[in-house]
Design a protein around this motif. Structure first.
Motif, short mmCIF file in Angstrom:
data_model
loop_
_atom_site.label_atom_id
_atom_site.label_comp_id
_atom_site.label_asym_id
_atom_site.label_seq_id
_atom_site.Cartn_x
_atom_site.Cartn_y
_atom_site.Cartn_z
N PRO A 79 0.98 -1.30 -0.03
CA PRO A 79 -0.09 0.01 -0.05
C PRO A 79 0.75 1.20 0.15
N GLN A 80 0.42 2.13 -0.83
CA GLN A 80 0.96 3.50 -0.80
C GLN A 80 0.28 4.60 -0.17
N MET A 81 0.84 5.39 0.33
CA MET A 81 0.27 6.67 1.04
C MET A 81 0.80 8.03 0.14
N ASP A 82 -0.31 8.75 -0.40
CA ASP A 82 0.17 9.97 -1.07
C ASP A 82 0.22 11.13 -0.21
N SER A 131 -11.56 6.44 7.12
CA SER A 131 -12.37 5.22 6.86
C SER A 131 -12.45 5.07 5.37
N PHE A 132 -12.54 6.12 4.45
CA PHE A 132 -12.36 6.19 3.19
C PHE A 132 -11.17 5.52 2.49
N TYR A 133 -10.05 5.97 3.43
CA TYR A 133 -8.59 5.65 3.14
C TYR A 133 -8.60 3.91 3.28
N PHE A 134 -9.17 3.36 3.99
CA PHE A 134 -8.76 1.85 4.27
C PHE A 134 -9.90 1.24 3.56
N LEU A 135 -11.00 1.91 3.02
CA LEU A 135 -12.09 1.29 2.27
C LEU A 135 -11.47 0.74 0.87
N ASP A 136 -11.77 -0.41 0.41
CA ASP A 136 -11.38 -1.04 -0.76
C ASP A 136 -12.51 -0.34 -1.85
N TYR A 137 -12.12 0.75 -2.70
CA TYR A 137 -13.10 1.30 -3.52
C TYR A 137 -13.61 0.56 -4.44
N ARG A 138 -12.93 -0.43 -4.71
CA ARG A 138 -13.39 -1.41 -5.85
C ARG A 138 -14.82 -2.00 -5.43
N LYS A 139 -15.18 -2.09 -4.23
CA LYS A 139 -16.28 -2.77 -3.83
C LYS A 139 -17.67 -1.78 -4.04
N LEU A 140 -17.34 -0.54 -4.32
CA LEU A 140 -18.29 0.37 -4.75
C LEU A 140 -18.66 0.21 -5.98
N LYS A 141 -18.13 -0.65 -7.17
CA LYS A 141 -18.23 -0.44 -8.33
C LYS A 141 -19.74 -1.24 -8.80
N LEU A 416 -11.21 9.11 -0.48
CA LEU A 416 -11.53 8.02 -1.40
C LEU A 416 -10.10 8.22 -2.67
N LEU A 417 -9.71 9.42 -2.96
CA LEU A 417 -8.74 9.62 -3.84
C LEU A 417 -7.43 8.63 -3.27
N LEU A 418 -7.17 9.10 -1.80
CA LEU A 418 -5.91 8.53 -1.18
C LEU A 418 -6.17 6.82 -1.14
N SER A 419 -7.43 6.29 -1.10
CA SER A 419 -7.80 4.78 -1.28
C SER A 419 -7.50 4.27 -2.42
N ILE A 420 -7.92 5.02 -3.78
CA ILE A 420 -7.38 4.71 -4.97
C ILE A 420 -5.69 4.68 -5.09
N TYR A 421 -5.11 5.84 -4.62
CA TYR A 421 -3.67 5.78 -4.67
C TYR A 421 -3.00 4.51 -4.10
N ARG A 422 -3.49 4.16 -2.94
CA ARG A 422 -2.91 3.47 -1.74
C ARG A 422 -2.83 1.87 -2.59
N ARG A 423 -3.95 1.72 -3.54
CA ARG A 423 -3.93 0.48 -4.27
C ARG A 423 -3.38 0.39 -5.76
N LYS A 424 -2.68 1.45 -5.98
CA LYS A 424 -2.50 1.65 -7.31
C LYS A 424 -1.28 0.46 -7.83
N ASN A 425 -0.61 0.09 -6.84
CA ASN A 425 0.20 -1.20 -7.31
C ASN A 425 -0.35 -2.38 -6.93
N MET A 426 -1.28 -2.34 -6.18
CA MET A 426 -1.89 -3.78 -5.69
C MET A 426 -3.07 -4.35 -6.45
N ILE A 427 -3.23 -3.59 -7.69
CA ILE A 427 -4.31 -4.21 -8.41
C ILE A 427 -3.73 -4.53 -9.87
N PRO A 428 -3.98 -5.73 -10.61
CA PRO A 428 -3.37 -6.05 -11.76
C PRO A 428 -3.68 -4.97 -12.99
N SER A 429 -2.66 -5.03 -13.93
CA SER A 429 -2.72 -4.05 -14.96
C SER A 429 -3.77 -4.66 -15.85
#
Length: 440
Positions: A79-82, A131-141, A416-429
Motif C-alpha cells: 500500500p502507498q500513501m500519497d 475510513s475511506f482511505y482503508f475502504l477498498d473502493y473497488r467494492k463500490l463498483k 477516496l482518492l487516497l484509497s485509490i492511490y493506496r492500491r495503485k500497485n496492488m491491482i493487476p494491470s
C-alpha cells in the motif's frame, strides 16, 4: 497450465515468491510474468544443447533467490500513501481554519461561532477520510447503477420536499442535517456512479439513446428545476468528460452529447434575462447588477501586498463565510497571501491529475477524473470570482469556506482518492498495460 509450470521446481519457486507478496490480487500477474522469464531462459538453454528438465532447473536457478524476489515484489506492490496530496489538503484546511477564525473575530453578522463549527465538521471529515482511505473502493463498483438511481430519486424528492434557501431548492433535510442534494453532494455521487457504470464504448444504438436521456438529460433537468445552474454546469462537464474517456469513437461521442447540449441550450434560453443581467453586472460595475463585484474589487484592490490585518472589518463584502471568503482573506492578509493560496490550489489539482496518470485501473481512474472536474471548478471559480474575472455565483470554496456537509464530503472524497492511490500497485494491470517486471 504451461509445460514449464508442470515441473515441481517451478511450482515451488512461484509459491515461495508469491508467499512474500501480501497483495494477493497481484499473484496471477506475478506468476504469469515469472513464468515468461523462466520459459525464455529454458528455451535459450535448450538451444545450447541441454535437455528440457535440466534446462528448466537451471533456468529457475538463474532467476535468483525466490525469497529475495518475493520481498522486492512485496515492496513494489505494498500500500502507498500519497503524502503530497495529504500535505496540500492540510494546507488548504489550515487556511480554512484561519479564515473561520478571522471571520469570527471580525464580528460578521449571522456568523457567530464560525470557527468552532468549522473545526467540528473538519474533525468529522477527518474521520471520514481515514475510513475511506482503508475502504477498498473497488467494492463500490457493483453498486454504481443503484447509487445513480437513488441519487436521482433523492434529487427529485428535494424538488418536492426540499428547503428553499435564497430562491434555490437544493437542500433536503434529514433531522438536524440539511444535505445539498441538488448541490455538490449529488454531483459527486452521480459522477462516482458513472465511473463504474457500463462505458459508452459498449452501448448499442438504442442503449445509447436511453443512457443519454437517463444519465445526461434527466440530471440536467433536475438541476435546472431547482435553479442550481452552477452545479448543473459542473455535472454536465463531468458527464461529458467521463463519456469522452469511455467513448467508442469521436463520431459516437458527438452524437451522444448532442441531446444534452440541446437541453442545455433550451434551459439557457429560458434563463436568458437573468444571465444577461449577471453579465451586465460584469461589464458595468456601477449599475445595480455589479454592486457585489464592485465591493469585492474595491476590497481586493485596497488590500496591498500584506492586507489590512487580522479580522479587519469590511461589512460590504457579502457572504464572507462562504462565496466571498477568498477576497475577504486577501483583504485581511494581502495579495501575497492570495497568491500563495492560489499556488496551493494549483498544486492540489496538479497532484490529483498525476494520480490519474499513474493508475492502471480504469474504474479508479474515472473516479479521479470525475473528482478533478468537480473540485477543479469549485476551487478555481471562487478564485477567479474574487479577481473579478467572472460574475459572482453561489459557490463555496472547498476546504476553506463554511459548509458543514460540503466540508465533510470534500475531505471524505480526498480519502477516496487516497484509497485509490493506496492500491495503485496492488491491482493487476488491465490488458495491454502491464509493466515489465524486473528480475535478477
Amino acid at each position: 497450465m504451461r509445460p514449464v509450470e508442470e515441473y515441481k521446481v517451478v511450482q515451488d519457486f512461484l509459491a515461495r515468491v508469491c508467499k512474500q507478496v501480501r497483495a494477493r490480487a497481484m499473484h496471477p500477474e506475478i506468476r504469469e510474468e515469472l513464468l515468461g522469464h523462466i520459459e525464455e531462459r529454458t528455451e535459450l538453454l535448450m538451444l545450447e544443447g541441454n535437455a528440457e528438465e535440466p534446462a528448466v532447473q537451471e533456468a529457475v536457478k538463474q532467476m535468483g533467490d525466490p525469497g529475495d524476489i518475493g520481498k522486492s515484489l512485496h515492496l513494489a506492490h505494498r500500500p502507498q500513501m500519497d503524502w503530497k496530496l495529504l500535505v496540500l489538503l492540510a494546507l488548504l484546511s489550515i487556511v480554512g481554519l484561519i479564515g473561520s477564525l478571522t471571520v469570527d473575530y471580525a464580528d460578521t453578522e449571522f456568523v457567530a461561532g464560525f470557527f468552532i463549527r468549522k473545526a467540528f465538521f473538519f474533525g468529522i471529515g477527518l474521520i471520514l477520510l481515514i475510513s475511506f482511505y482503508f475502504l477498498d473502493y473497488r467494492k463500490l463498483k457493483k453498486y454504481s447503477g443503484v447509487l445513480f438511481f437513488i441519487t436521482l430519486c433523492l434529487m427529485a424528492l428535494t424538488l418536492i420536499r426540499g428547503v428553499d434557501v435564497n430562491g434555490l431548492k437544493i437542500f433536503l433535510v434529514f433531522g438536524p442535517i440539511a444535505v445539498p442534494m441538488l448541490g455538490v453532494t449529488s454531483v459527486f455521487l452521480l459522477l462516482i456512479a458513472l465511473a463504474g457504470m457500463k462505458p459508452a464504448s459498449q452501448w448499442g444504438p438504442w442503449e445509447s439513446a436511453f443512457h443519454i436521456l437517463y444519465r445526461g438529460v434527466l440530471p440536467i433537468v433536475l438541476y435546472s428545476l431547482s435553479g442550481s445552474m452552477v452545479y448543473m454546469f459542473i455535472y454536465l462537464l463531468g458527464f461529458l468528460v467521463l463519456t469522452w474517456t469511455t467513448k467508442k469513437s469521436s463520431k459516437q461521442f458527438a452524437l451522444l452529447v448532442m441531446l444534452p447540449f440541446i437541453g442545455l441550450a433550451y434551459i439557457l434560453f429560458l434563463k436568458r434575462f437573468y444571465i444577461m443581467w449577471r453579465l451586465e453586472g460584469l461589464a458595468d460595475r456601477e449599475g445595480d447588477g455589479g454592486y457585489f463585484m464592485r465591493v469585492i474589487a474595491d476590497a481586493v484592490s485596497s488590500a496591498g501586498w500584506f492586507g489590512q490585518g487580522f479580522a479587519a472589518p469590511n461589512p460590504g463584502i457579502p457572504y464572507v463565510y462562504s462565496d466571498s471568503i477568498y477576497p475577504y482573506l486577501i483583504y485581511c492578509f494581502g495579495w501575497m497571501f492570495g497568491i500563495l493560496v492560489g499556488m496551493v490550489v494549483l498544486l492540489f489539482l496538479a497532484r490529483m491529475w498525476s494520480i490519474a496518470n499513474v493508475l492502471h485501473d480504469s474504474y479508479g481512474k474515472n473516479i479521479v477524473i470525475g473528482v478533478i472536474v468537480v473540485l477543479g471548478l469549485r476551487l478555481l471559480i471562487p478564485i477567479i470570482m474574487g479577481l473579478g474575472v467572472v460574475p459572482i455565483v453561489s459557490l463555496d470554496f472547498p476546504f476553506i469556506s463554511y459548509g458543514g456537509v460540503n466540508n465533510m464530503l470534500d475531505i471524505a472524497i480526498v480519502g477516496l482518492l487516497l484509497s485509490i492511490y493506496r492500491r495503485k500497485n496492488m491491482i493487476p494491470s488491465e490488458v495491454g498495460e502491464a509493466a515489465p517486471m524486473k528480475v535478477a
